[in-house]
Design an enzyme around this catalytic site. Structure first.
Site, PDB file in Angstrom:
ATOM      1  CG  ASN A   1      57.233   5.454  17.113  1.00 37.12           C
ATOM      2  OD1 ASN A   1      57.053   5.183  15.921  1.00 37.12           O
ATOM      3  ND2 ASN A   1      56.970   6.652  17.625  1.00 37.12           N
ATOM      4  CD1 TRP A   2      60.672   0.176  14.708  1.00 36.82           C
ATOM      5  CD2 TRP A   2      60.496  -0.508  12.582  1.00 36.82           C
ATOM      6  NE1 TRP A   2      60.886  -1.185  14.684  1.00 36.82           N
ATOM      7  CE2 TRP A   2      60.791  -1.627  13.393  1.00 36.82           C
ATOM      8  CE3 TRP A   2      60.335  -0.703  11.206  1.00 36.82           C
ATOM      9  CZ2 TRP A   2      60.933  -2.918  12.874  1.00 36.82           C
ATOM     10  CZ3 TRP A   2      60.479  -1.987  10.692  1.00 36.82           C
ATOM     11  CH2 TRP A   2      60.782  -3.084  11.514  1.00 36.82           C
ATOM     12  CE  LYS A   3      60.038   8.607  17.582  1.00 37.30           C
ATOM     13  NZ  LYS A   3      60.539   9.711  18.356  1.00 37.30           N
TER      14      LYS A   3
ATOM     15  CD  GLU B   1      57.021   9.050  23.755  1.00 35.27           C
ATOM     16  OE1 GLU B   1      57.835   8.143  23.663  1.00 35.27           O
ATOM     17  OE2 GLU B   1      56.647   9.721  22.782  1.00 35.27           O
TER      18      GLU B   1
ATOM     19  CB  SER C   1      66.544   9.557  25.689  1.00 34.02           C
ATOM     20  OG  SER C   1      66.544  10.621  24.758  1.00 34.02           O
TER      21      SER C   1
ATOM     22  CG  HIS D   1      54.864  10.496  18.978  1.00 38.61           C
ATOM     23  ND1 HIS D   1      55.736  11.548  18.820  1.00 38.61           N
ATOM     24  CD2 HIS D   1      55.577   9.493  19.522  1.00 38.61           C
ATOM     25  CE1 HIS D   1      56.933  11.179  19.246  1.00 38.61           C
ATOM     26  NE2 HIS D   1      56.867   9.931  19.674  1.00 38.61           N
TER      27      HIS D   1
ATOM     28  N   GLY E   1      61.990   4.837  20.759  1.00 40.74           N
ATOM     29  CA  GLY E   1      62.141   5.357  19.412  1.00 40.74           C
ATOM     30  C   GLY E   1      63.432   4.873  18.792  1.00 40.74           C
ATOM     31  N   GLY E   2      64.461   5.715  18.842  1.00 45.62           N
ATOM     32  CA  GLY E   2      65.738   5.447  18.181  1.00 45.62           C
ATOM     33  C   GLY E   2      66.292   4.050  18.439  1.00 45.62           C
TER      34      GLY E   2
ATOM     35  N   GLY F   1      64.425  11.762  21.713  1.00 42.17           N
ATOM     36  CA  GLY F   1      65.505  11.871  20.734  1.00 42.17           C
ATOM     37  C   GLY F   1      66.639  12.773  21.166  1.00 42.17           C
TER      38      GLY F   1
ATOM     39  CD  GLU G   1      58.732  12.424  16.926  1.00 44.72           C
ATOM     40  OE1 GLU G   1      58.371  11.458  16.236  1.00 44.72           O
ATOM     41  OE2 GLU G   1      59.711  12.373  17.708  1.00 44.72           O
TER      42      GLU G   1
HETATM   43  O1  LIG Z   1      57.952   7.111  20.335  1.00 43.70           O
HETATM   44  C1  LIG Z   1      59.069   7.127  20.865  1.00 43.70           C
HETATM   45  C2  LIG Z   1      59.561   8.301  21.509  1.00 43.70           C
HETATM   46  O2  LIG Z   1      59.295   9.464  20.801  1.00 43.70           O
HETATM   47  C3  LIG Z   1      60.939   8.218  22.053  1.00 43.70           C
HETATM   48  O3  LIG Z   1      61.901   8.390  21.055  1.00 43.70           O
HETATM   49  P1  LIG Z   1      63.445   8.181  21.447  1.00 43.70           P
HETATM   50  O4  LIG Z   1      63.521   6.853  22.159  1.00 43.70           O
HETATM   51  O5  LIG Z   1      64.166   8.207  20.164  1.00 43.70           O
HETATM   52  O6  LIG Z   1      63.781   9.303  22.377  1.00 43.70           O
END
Ligand SMILES: O=C[C@H](O)COP(=O)(O)O
Length: 246
Positions: free
Chosen positions: A9-11, A161, A206, A94, A227-228, A167, A96
């Site tokens: 997920n590149w957000k 999650e 994470s 999600h 994510g990150g 994050g 967010e």
């Molecule tokens: O969609 C992915 C998640 O929100 C995890 O994000 P993260 O791997 O940056 O903690």
């Protein structure tokens, strides 16, 4: 352990140049016969990334969709529009979006119905806050989220999650993940019967190249929502390499 799925997920990251460079690196370096991989760029990069993925086993996903097929919804994108671009998966609910856009379980469920109608596989996110876990309410919260967000007969993907792990660099412990996964499977079967057995449950929060091997070896973990670390080709490919491909 059966074949796992790694979803990146590149957000809200990815200019044209950065997206092209990242996807080119993934396409070139993805090992043959790897686990299933889906990348979810922002809406603006879906079309160019779709072109780059044309001859690749990497799947394309989006990060949200609207529940209506079309109409006067300024700024929104429908599931049918995503399918038209070659998108196969869509992340829904999600945290967010649940928190940042006050998205309710009911809306997530409507979006999932729309996604399924358009031929997309929903990846429905659920997870508790730190306060809810500290108060021992996480199982209640997750049970309600499953009940409210998943449409009847759901056979797609759920991503667990914990919000406090997203994050933060502080993934849930193996024990927490194992216990919660067992709870989620039991809850899916309690609420959906036989179809609850088929739902894939991913872990997200994470996940990185260092912790992926241990997280992905936990029973019931069908893969990861990353994510990150999905923005770094080396890290993402290490995570993919740690996932079961058979
Ligand atoms: O969609 C992915 C998640 O929100 C995890 O994000 P993260 O791997 O940056 O903690």
């Amino acid at each position: 352990m059966s074949r796992q799925m790694i979803v990146g997920n590149w957000k809200m990251n990815g200019t044209r140049q950065a997206a092209q460079a990242l996807v080119a690196s993934l396409v070139d370096r993805l090992p043959q016969g790897s686990a299933d991989v889906v990348i979810c760029p922002p809406f603006t990069q879906l079309a160019p990334v779709a072109d780059k993925l044309a001859a690749s086993p990497i799947g394309l996903g989006a990060q949200d969709c609207h529940q209506a097929v079309s109409g006067a919804y300024t700024g929104d994108v429908s599931a049918a529009m995503l399918a038209d671009l070659g998108v196969g998966h869509v992340i829904l609910g999600h945290s967010e979006r649940r928190q940042g856009h006050a998205e309710l379980d009911e809306t997530v469920r409507e979006k999932a119905v729309a996604a399924i109608r358009a031929g997309l596989v929903p990846v429905i996110c659920i997870g508790e806050t730190a306060e809810q876990r500290d108060a021992g309410q996480h199982e209640d919260v997750l049970g309600w989220q499953i009940e409210g967000s998943l449409p009847e007969g759901f056979g797609g993907v759920v991503a667990y999650e914990p919000i406090w792990a997203i994050g933060s660099g502080r993934a849930a412990t193996e024990e927490q993940i194992a216990q919660t996964m067992a709870f989620l499977r039991a809850e899916l079967i309690r609420q959906f019967g036989e179809t609850g057995k088929a739902v894939k449950i991913l872990y997200g929060g994470s996940v990185n190249a260092g912790n992926a091997p241990s997280i992905l070896s936990i029973p019931e973990v069908a893969g990861a929502l990353v994510g990150g670390a999905s923005l770094d080709a080396d890290a993402f490919l290490s995570i993919v390499g740690a996932a079961s491909a058979s």
